[in-house]
Design a protein around this motif. Structure first.
Motif, PDB file in Angstrom:
ATOM      1  N   ILE A  80      13.809  42.494   0.694  1.00 22.08           N
ATOM      2  CA  ILE A  80      15.003  41.865   1.274  1.00 22.08           C
ATOM      3  C   ILE A  80      14.980  40.395   0.874  1.00 22.08           C
ATOM      4  O   ILE A  80      13.981  39.697   1.094  1.00 22.08           O
ATOM      5  CB  ILE A  80      15.013  41.998   2.808  1.00 22.08           C
ATOM      6  N   VAL A  81      16.062  39.938   0.274  1.00 22.82           N
ATOM      7  CA  VAL A  81      16.131  38.566  -0.224  1.00 22.82           C
ATOM      8  C   VAL A  81      16.734  37.653   0.839  1.00 22.82           C
ATOM      9  O   VAL A  81      17.755  37.975   1.458  1.00 22.82           O
ATOM     10  CB  VAL A  81      16.980  38.504  -1.512  1.00 22.82           C
ATOM     11  N   LEU A  82      16.085  36.506   1.059  1.00 24.46           N
ATOM     12  CA  LEU A  82      16.614  35.454   1.927  1.00 24.46           C
ATOM     13  C   LEU A  82      17.189  34.373   1.021  1.00 24.46           C
ATOM     14  O   LEU A  82      16.472  33.825   0.184  1.00 24.46           O
ATOM     15  CB  LEU A  82      15.502  34.868   2.803  1.00 24.46           C
ATOM     16  N   SER A  83      18.478  34.074   1.165  1.00 28.70           N
ATOM     17  CA  SER A  83      19.095  33.154   0.204  1.00 28.70           C
ATOM     18  C   SER A  83      19.991  32.136   0.894  1.00 28.70           C
ATOM     19  O   SER A  83      20.386  32.301   2.046  1.00 28.70           O
ATOM     20  CB  SER A  83      19.931  33.937  -0.808  1.00 28.70           C
ATOM     21  N   CYS A  84      20.309  31.092   0.118  1.00 34.11           N
ATOM     22  CA  CYS A  84      21.299  30.109   0.546  1.00 34.11           C
ATOM     23  C   CYS A  84      22.613  30.395  -0.186  1.00 34.11           C
ATOM     24  O   CYS A  84      22.643  31.119  -1.179  1.00 34.11           O
ATOM     25  CB  CYS A  84      20.825  28.695   0.228  1.00 34.11           C
ATOM     26  N   LEU A  85      23.691  29.800   0.291  1.00 40.17           N
ATOM     27  CA  LEU A  85      25.018  30.111  -0.250  1.00 40.17           C
ATOM     28  C   LEU A  85      25.140  29.803  -1.737  1.00 40.17           C
ATOM     29  O   LEU A  85      25.873  30.465  -2.458  1.00 40.17           O
ATOM     30  CB  LEU A  85      26.084  29.330   0.530  1.00 40.17           C
ATOM     31  N   ASN A  86      24.435  28.790  -2.230  1.00 43.80           N
ATOM     32  CA  ASN A  86      24.570  28.402  -3.631  1.00 43.80           C
ATOM     33  C   ASN A  86      23.620  29.162  -4.549  1.00 43.80           C
ATOM     34  O   ASN A  86      23.396  28.756  -5.679  1.00 43.80           O
ATOM     35  CB  ASN A  86      24.348  26.895  -3.783  1.00 43.80           C
ATOM     36  N   GLU A  87      23.038  30.257  -4.070  1.00 37.40           N
ATOM     37  CA  GLU A  87      22.070  31.015  -4.873  1.00 37.40           C
ATOM     38  C   GLU A  87      22.570  32.425  -5.178  1.00 37.40           C
ATOM     39  O   GLU A  87      21.789  33.338  -5.409  1.00 37.40           O
ATOM     40  CB  GLU A  87      20.730  31.104  -4.130  1.00 37.40           C
ATOM     41  N   PHE A  88      23.889  32.624  -5.193  1.00 36.60           N
ATOM     42  CA  PHE A  88      24.408  33.987  -5.325  1.00 36.60           C
ATOM     43  C   PHE A  88      24.018  34.634  -6.652  1.00 36.60           C
ATOM     44  O   PHE A  88      23.748  35.831  -6.706  1.00 36.60           O
ATOM     45  CB  PHE A  88      25.931  33.997  -5.171  1.00 36.60           C
ATOM     46  N   ASP A  89      23.983  33.846  -7.729  1.00 38.11           N
ATOM     47  CA  ASP A  89      23.584  34.414  -9.021  1.00 38.11           C
ATOM     48  C   ASP A  89      22.163  34.967  -8.962  1.00 38.11           C
ATOM     49  O   ASP A  89      21.860  36.016  -9.530  1.00 38.11           O
ATOM     50  CB  ASP A  89      23.681  33.357 -10.122  1.00 38.11           C
ATOM     51  N   TYR A  90      21.292  34.262  -8.250  1.00 39.38           N
ATOM     52  CA  TYR A  90      19.916  34.747  -8.083  1.00 39.38           C
ATOM     53  C   TYR A  90      19.884  36.038  -7.262  1.00 39.38           C
ATOM     54  O   TYR A  90      19.122  36.961  -7.544  1.00 39.38           O
ATOM     55  CB  TYR A  90      19.053  33.683  -7.397  1.00 39.38           C
ATOM     56  N   VAL A  91      20.725  36.065  -6.224  1.00 45.13           N
ATOM     57  CA  VAL A  91      20.789  37.262  -5.383  1.00 45.13           C
ATOM     58  C   VAL A  91      21.211  38.467  -6.217  1.00 45.13           C
ATOM     59  O   VAL A  91      20.647  39.564  -6.110  1.00 45.13           O
ATOM     60  CB  VAL A  91      21.766  37.046  -4.209  1.00 45.13           C
ATOM     61  N   ARG A  92      22.229  38.249  -7.058  1.00 47.39           N
ATOM     62  CA  ARG A  92      22.700  39.346  -7.908  1.00 47.39           C
ATOM     63  C   ARG A  92      21.578  39.835  -8.828  1.00 47.39           C
ATOM     64  O   ARG A  92      21.385  41.044  -9.000  1.00 47.39           O
ATOM     65  CB  ARG A  92      23.899  38.866  -8.730  1.00 47.39           C
ATOM     66  N   GLN A  93      20.830  38.932  -9.415  1.00 42.31           N
ATOM     67  CA  GLN A  93      19.708  39.326 -10.273  1.00 42.31           C
ATOM     68  C   GLN A  93      18.644  40.084  -9.475  1.00 42.31           C
ATOM     69  O   GLN A  93      18.073  41.063  -9.956  1.00 42.31           O
ATOM     70  CB  GLN A  93      19.080  38.086 -10.912  1.00 42.31           C
TER      71      GLN A  93
END
Length: 411
Positions: A80-93
């Motif tokens: 499960i990925v914990l992310s910030c709003l400006n990291e969507f490209d990383y989330v997609r990867q």
């Protein structure tokens, strides 16, 4: 209990997540935590972890590198990925690499975290149930096929007749096409079954058979394709064909048999007598090879091998000698009398006696003719008739061609 690992370089985030959930109440063990990907990877390599919650941006090893490392290790860990709003490209990867969910750190609530964890746990449970079902079905299919194979082979050994086409179809259906090559039979018989059962297996014959099967498989696998049959815990029959690169040499066959026997003694304290069929045979002749090993079996350390003149040959010669005066003394008639196939009998004569069946019968007829000429007052045409030649002129030609002189020169 499922094991959870929380990975984030911000300690307060790790502590907040660890304190906001009643872990035990929802089927989770107390979670572990790590400050970066390297620390997390060390934990993953030494402890079982079912679910990883990981931040993306971290020093030393970030979340993306950690996810790749987990996949490289082929771990069945849900991520499960914990992310910030400006990291969507990383989330997609991360999702493309196999992460199952993501949470936005600035807005995530305890119930969001719990729901993501429960979803991941349900996914793990479903995967394990599927794997268990597949394993169970595979095991049942294997046991069913083994049962069919054993029934087929025992039916054949016990004397059921199959046509060549039926044999080919059966071995193909049972995925045992290797049996259509040159098959040999190795037979093992327990010297003291009771002692082995009591000392190693607490009287459980099923466990003994399972252990014997494993030892035989590990011992013979480098040399041959094989199949082990057993109806009783004190006797085992192994059908095998040597791998193409192995030479059909008696020394190698004796070595294989000795290794099987020695390994059974060493690892299971299971002492066995062993017998090995001498002549290579096709599947159609397995029954004859099986009976051959039964006749050879003797207790002790030696490995019994077929004698130069085996019982089938002895029976065939006795029948031939008793019917030399009959001109229809063909291979099919003799093989039917001693209840083996004509092809097998023909091969036995070539391999054991060293001549073809026809040449052997001819030699036997002519030797009998010489004896009659020397010890009786019979005329040549009468002698020819006595040894199975209807045409005495043809008989004299065969005699002269064989011995280099006419029968009248015999003293």
């Amino acid at each position: 209990m499922r094991n959870v690992l929380i990975v984030d370089d911000e300690k307060f985030v790790r502590i907040s997540v660890m304190k906001c959930i009643d872990w035990h109440a929802h089927g989770f063990a107390e979670p572990r935590d790590a400050g970066n990907g390297e620390e997390a990877l060390q934990i993953l390599q030494r402890e079982p972890v079912d679910i990883v919650l990981t931040d993306i941006k971290m020093p030393q090893m970030d979340g993306m590198a950690l996810i790749k490392a987990i996949r490289d290790l082929q771990l069945d860990t849900e991520i499960i990925v914990l992310s910030c709003l400006n990291e969507f490209d990383y989330v997609r990867q991360a999702l493309q690499l196999g992460a199952c969910d993501y949470l936005f750190k600035p807005t995530m609530l305890p119930e969001d975290i719990l729901q993501a964890l429960v979803n991941a746990m349900n996914k793990i449970n479903q995967r394990e149930q599927t794997n268990h079902m597949i394993h169970s079905l595979s095991r049942k299919a294997y046991e069913h096929q083994r049962s069919l194979t054993e029934s087929f082979l025992w039916e054949w050994i016990d004397g059921k007749q199959w046509t060549a086409t039926e044999l080919l179809d059966k071995t193909s259906e049972l995925q045992m096409a290797w049996l259509n090559g040159e098959v040999r039979v190795m037979r093992l018989a327990a010297d003291d079954l009771a002692a082995c059962l009591s000392s190693k297996f607490k009287g459980n014959a099923y466990l003994l058979k399972y252990a014997v099967t494993n030892i035989v498989d590990e011992t013979l696998q480098p040399y041959c394709s094989h199949y082990l049959l057993s109806r009783t815990p004190d006797e085992y029959v192994i059908l095998f064909t040597l791998h193409p690169h192995e030479k059909q040499e008696q020394e190698l066959l004796q070595q294989m048999c000795a290794q099987v026997r020695d390994n059974l003694k060493q690892y299971l304290n299971f002492a066995v007598a062993a017998a090995l069929s001498k002549a290579a045979c096709t599947l159609a002749d397995v029954r004859e090879a099986y009976l051959e090993t039964a006749a050879l079996m003797q207790p002790g350390d030696s490995i019994a091998a077929a004698p130069e003149y085996r019982y089938e040959i002895q029976e065939a010669i006795a029948y031939i000698d008793a019917h030399l005066g009959e001109n229809d003394l063909g291979l099919e008639r003799v093989s039917a009398h001693i209840k083996i196939s004509k092809n097998y009998l023909s091969r036995l004569f070539k391999e054991v006696v060293g001549v073809s069946y026809i040449d052997f019968v001819t030699e036997r007829r002519l030797e009998k003719a010489r004896e009659l000429y020397r010890t009786s007052d019979l005329r040549v045409y009468e002698i020819a008739e006595k040894v199975g030649y209807a045409d005495w002129r043809y008989f004299t030609k065969v005699f002269k061609k064989t011995y280099g002189h006419p029968i009248s020169d015999e003293e």
